[in-house]
Design an enzyme around this catalytic site. Sequence first.
Site, PDB file in Angstrom:
ATOM      1  N   HIS A 197      45.134  49.840   7.201  1.00  0.00           N
ATOM      2  CA  HIS A 197      43.886  50.231   6.736  1.00  0.00           C
ATOM      3  C   HIS A 197      43.465  49.351   5.607  1.00  0.00           C
ATOM      4  O   HIS A 197      42.459  48.944   5.491  1.00  0.00           O
ATOM      5  CB  HIS A 197      43.703  51.682   6.459  1.00  0.00           C
ATOM      6  CG  HIS A 197      44.255  52.641   7.439  1.00  0.00           C
ATOM      7  ND1 HIS A 197      45.203  53.470   7.557  1.00  0.00           N
ATOM      8  CD2 HIS A 197      43.636  52.900   8.608  1.00  0.00           C
ATOM      9  CE1 HIS A 197      45.136  54.343   8.500  1.00  0.00           C
ATOM     10  NE2 HIS A 197      44.292  53.840   9.166  1.00  0.00           N
TER      11      HIS A 197
ATOM     12  N   GLY B 202      42.201  58.327   7.976  1.00  0.00           N
ATOM     13  CA  GLY B 202      42.588  58.660   6.911  1.00  0.00           C
ATOM     14  C   GLY B 202      44.219  58.597   7.030  1.00  0.00           C
ATOM     15  O   GLY B 202      44.653  57.923   7.989  1.00  0.00           O
TER      16      GLY B 202
ATOM     17  N   GLY C 191      40.854  47.103  13.336  1.00  0.00           N
ATOM     18  CA  GLY C 191      42.156  46.443  13.469  1.00  0.00           C
ATOM     19  C   GLY C 191      42.437  46.060  14.847  1.00  0.00           C
ATOM     20  O   GLY C 191      42.183  46.695  15.858  1.00  0.00           O
TER      21      GLY C 191
ATOM     22  N   LYS D 159      45.382  46.268  16.069  1.00  0.00           N
ATOM     23  CA  LYS D 159      46.304  47.169  16.313  1.00  0.00           C
ATOM     24  C   LYS D 159      45.842  47.987  17.685  1.00  0.00           C
ATOM     25  O   LYS D 159      46.680  48.158  18.706  1.00  0.00           O
ATOM     26  CB  LYS D 159      46.674  48.181  15.339  1.00  0.00           C
ATOM     27  CG  LYS D 159      47.301  49.527  15.627  1.00  0.00           C
ATOM     28  CD  LYS D 159      48.750  49.304  15.820  1.00  0.00           C
ATOM     29  CE  LYS D 159      49.626  50.570  15.700  1.00  0.00           C
ATOM     30  NZ  LYS D 159      49.014  51.895  16.404  1.00  0.00           N
TER      31      LYS D 159
ATOM     32  N   SER E 102      49.362  55.615  11.106  1.00  0.00           N
ATOM     33  CA  SER E 102      49.604  57.020  10.600  1.00  0.00           C
ATOM     34  C   SER E 102      50.588  57.894  11.601  1.00  0.00           C
ATOM     35  O   SER E 102      51.181  58.835  11.033  1.00  0.00           O
ATOM     36  CB  SER E 102      48.160  57.620  10.551  1.00  0.00           C
ATOM     37  OG  SER E 102      47.356  56.843  10.158  1.00  0.00           O
TER      38      SER E 102
HETATM   39  P1  AMP Z   1      42.828  55.151  12.727  1.00  0.00           P
HETATM   40  O1  AMP Z   1      42.937  55.658  11.177  1.00  0.00           O
HETATM   41  O2  AMP Z   1      44.254  55.187  12.970  1.00  0.00           O
HETATM   42  O3  AMP Z   1      41.831  55.478  13.303  1.00  0.00           O
HETATM   43  O4  AMP Z   1      42.669  53.427  12.159  1.00  0.00           O
HETATM   44  C1  AMP Z   1      41.509  52.915  11.694  1.00  0.00           C
HETATM   45  C2  AMP Z   1      41.322  51.478  11.737  1.00  0.00           C
HETATM   46  O5  AMP Z   1      42.356  50.913  11.154  1.00  0.00           O
HETATM   47  C3  AMP Z   1      41.254  51.007  13.301  1.00  0.00           C
HETATM   48  O6  AMP Z   1      40.227  50.068  13.259  1.00  0.00           O
HETATM   49  C4  AMP Z   1      42.946  50.546  13.501  1.00  0.00           C
HETATM   50  O7  AMP Z   1      42.531  49.684  14.449  1.00  0.00           O
HETATM   51  C5  AMP Z   1      42.974  50.032  12.189  1.00  0.00           C
HETATM   52  N1  AMP Z   1      44.547  49.873  12.035  1.00  0.00           N
HETATM   53  C6  AMP Z   1      45.373  51.130  12.212  1.00  0.00           C
HETATM   54  N2  AMP Z   1      46.734  50.237  11.850  1.00  0.00           N
HETATM   55  C7  AMP Z   1      46.751  49.276  11.821  1.00  0.00           C
HETATM   56  C8  AMP Z   1      47.656  47.962  11.530  1.00  0.00           C
HETATM   57  N3  AMP Z   1      48.935  48.245  11.218  1.00  0.00           N
HETATM   58  N4  AMP Z   1      47.238  46.747  11.387  1.00  0.00           N
HETATM   59  C9  AMP Z   1      45.769  46.616  11.076  1.00  0.00           C
HETATM   60  N5  AMP Z   1      44.936  47.498  11.452  1.00  0.00           N
HETATM   61  C10 AMP Z   1      45.204  48.859  11.573  1.00  0.00           C
END
Ligand code: AMP
Length: 278
Positions: A37, A31, A145, A147, A184
Amino acid sequence: MEIIKTVEEMQIASEKLRMQGKRIAFVPTMGFLHEGHLSLIDIAHKNADIIVVSIYVNPTQFAPGEDLDKYPRDFKKDCRLCDEKNVDIIFNPENIYDKNHSTWVIEESLGNFLCGKSRPTHFKGVTTIVAKLFNIVLPHVAVFGNKDAQQAIILKRMVRDLNFPIKIITAPIVREKDGLAMSSRNKYLINEQRKNALSIFRGLQKTEKFFKNGERNAKKLEKIVFDEILETGGEIDYIEIRQIEDLEHRENIEMSSILAVAAYFGTTRLIDNVELII
Ligand code: AMP
């Protein structure tokens, strides 16, 4: 757009969709959604008929003392953004671990270094929650991602090793205009820290340039980022070049690799990386 709160309802919804012959793409998130995302949702649309986004801050991937309690949340805004992106279902459970949960999915090789070294229980939490979510959402495709490059590599290994009938797609890092990788956790950064955090991207860019000009010595390339971050007062957790295929480290780069970075600005730990493609 439907918002589903329970495991049972989610499984039933997915089974129904599958019976109708629909292809389901899944984007797991914690989230507080941003453009990074949303880029995964765009990719999901290109690969399926139905898009499911999960919004769940997974407690088991946080160690005691980490930021589980203060992790930013804005469910209303997340819903609006998903709706605008034509997401079909948001899966937003309260808690999906039973009181006496005692079964874990552990990847034993790729998670021992980089983030796994400084956060030794992190990937056990990640692989377990993603395996659980796969069994609940029953997707054909899941998008992650780059990232979190190590996470994506570990999850691909998990899917291969445990024969999940799911295709993993990885997506490029989305950055702010000035280069900071969207996260986030960027919300935690105060002005000065945010400015200093740009040193990560500067270092990665410089390194990539040297690499493209033929430099293959890992230590020399890593030192470029090291110096850039230290100059701004960032505290380095790790800066390492590792092969994409197996995350092995080589003195001289022989295969396509990632240069992965984790560094603290204040108490905020940021991660970023660049691919060094051969
Ligand atoms: P998170 O909410 O941080 O657990 O991320 C959820 C998904 O979004 C994961 O697959 C992350 O790698 C991807 N994600 C987070 N930040 C980025 C970004 N800046 N660029 C691309 N994907 C991202």
